[in-house]
Design a protein around this motif. Structure first.
Motif, short mmCIF file in Angstrom:
data_model
loop_
_atom_site.label_atom_id
_atom_site.label_comp_id
_atom_site.label_asym_id
_atom_site.label_seq_id
_atom_site.Cartn_x
_atom_site.Cartn_y
_atom_site.Cartn_z
N ILE A 1 0.84 -1.20 0.00
CA ILE A 1 0.00 0.00 0.00
C ILE A 1 0.87 1.25 0.00
CG2 ILE A 1 -1.78 1.28 1.24
CD1 ILE A 1 -2.76 -1.39 0.13
N ARG A 2 1.89 1.24 0.84
CA ARG A 2 2.79 2.40 0.94
C ARG A 2 3.47 2.67 -0.41
NH1 ARG A 2 5.03 4.13 5.61
NH2 ARG A 2 4.93 2.06 6.54
N VAL B 1 0.24 4.94 6.91
CA VAL B 1 0.22 5.38 5.51
C VAL B 1 -0.79 6.49 5.24
CG1 VAL B 1 -0.04 4.62 3.11
CG2 VAL B 1 0.92 3.06 4.82
N LEU B 2 -1.94 6.47 5.93
CA LEU B 2 -3.03 7.36 5.56
C LEU B 2 -3.27 8.53 6.51
CD1 LEU B 2 -5.61 4.63 4.49
CD2 LEU B 2 -4.08 5.95 3.02
N ALA B 3 -2.81 8.44 7.74
CA ALA B 3 -3.18 9.42 8.77
C ALA B 3 -2.77 10.85 8.40
CB ALA B 3 -2.59 9.03 10.11
N THR B 4 -1.56 11.03 7.88
CA THR B 4 -1.09 12.38 7.55
C THR B 4 -1.97 13.01 6.47
OG1 THR B 4 1.19 11.83 8.13
CG2 THR B 4 0.85 13.74 6.69
N LEU B 5 -2.30 12.23 5.45
CA LEU B 5 -3.15 12.73 4.37
C LEU B 5 -4.53 13.10 4.90
CD1 LEU B 5 -3.35 12.95 1.12
CD2 LEU B 5 -4.68 10.84 1.36
N VAL B 6 -5.14 12.21 5.65
CA VAL B 6 -6.49 12.45 6.18
C VAL B 6 -6.50 13.69 7.06
CG1 VAL B 6 -8.27 11.54 7.72
CG2 VAL B 6 -7.21 10.05 6.01
N THR B 7 -5.52 13.82 7.95
CA THR B 7 -5.46 14.97 8.85
C THR B 7 -5.34 16.27 8.08
OG1 THR B 7 -4.43 13.64 10.60
CG2 THR B 7 -4.16 16.03 10.73
#
Length: 210
Positions: free
Chosen positions: A55-56, A130-136
């Motif tokens: 995924i990364r 993988v996703l937390a930075t984008l979502v935030t």
């Protein structure tokens, strides 16, 4: 990332897409990659970590692109908040155009969709890694756009957006073709659909709370 790791990731995409996380075996992955069975443990440590690194490998360059596009749009807009459609476009279009249509993109979408559907425990680790930075980052920008509303409304809107994207992955996991042979999705349709839904939520709240 070295050549063996890339071969293992690309082989894993095929196996996870066709069989799901639980159905894909390390032996089948390494066989497809032309590597020995011990190579997954050597390079990744476990099948779970191989899935996350898969995924990364696909998403991190895409996420970097999307955050860069968002930063550019925000700088260009100055003090004015971005419109909802612009935020949705930046989040959705690069994903669709990068991952839908190409062979590896198709396998990746199906593999991720099946992994999400199986609700494996390490999906929380995937979100954090993988996703937390984008979502935030994107949720913060949507919050600025909807600053006159309670934060709970912003969270609802962003949840709606994420759920729609997850739904697309669920469709992709079985390689579903819609009526009349139309392959779903395309970027413009998704952007219009998601934007319309979010704007309806916002409009409904404002109407009820005049």
């Amino acid at each position: 990332m070295n050549k063996t790791q890339v071969k293992l990731i690309e082989a894993a995409e095929r196996e996870f897409a066709e069989k799901g996380f639980h159905g894909a075996s390390i032996r089948d992955i390494t066989s497809r990659a032309g590597a020995n069975v011990a190579s997954v443990n050597y390079h990744f440590g476990s099948k779970e970590t191989l899935f996350i690194e898969m995924i990364r490998y696909r998403l991190e360059p895409l996420n970097t692109l999307r955050i860069g596009m968002l930063d550019t749009a925000v700088a260009k807009a100055g003090p004015r908040p971005l419109r909802i459609k612009r935020i949705v476009d930046i989040l959705v279009r690069p994903m669709v155009e990068s991952l839908v249509g190409g062979t590896h993109g198709e396998y990746f979408m199906r593999a991720m969709g099946r992994g999400m559907a199986e609700e494996t425990a390490f999906m929380q680790r995937l979100y954090k890694d993988v996703l937390a930075t984008l979502v935030t980052r994107f949720r913060k920008e949507m919050r600025r756009t909807l600053s006159d509303l309670p934060e709970t409304v912003t969270i609802t809107c962003f949840t709606y957006l994420r759920s729609t994207l997850s739904g697309v992955l669920q469709i992709r996991k079985n390689n579903v073709v819609l009526e009349s042979g139309i392959q779903f999705p395309d970027a413009d349709t998704m952007i219009v659909y998601i934007t319309g839904g979010i704007e309806a939520i916002v409009r409904n709240y404002r109407t009820k709370n005049k």
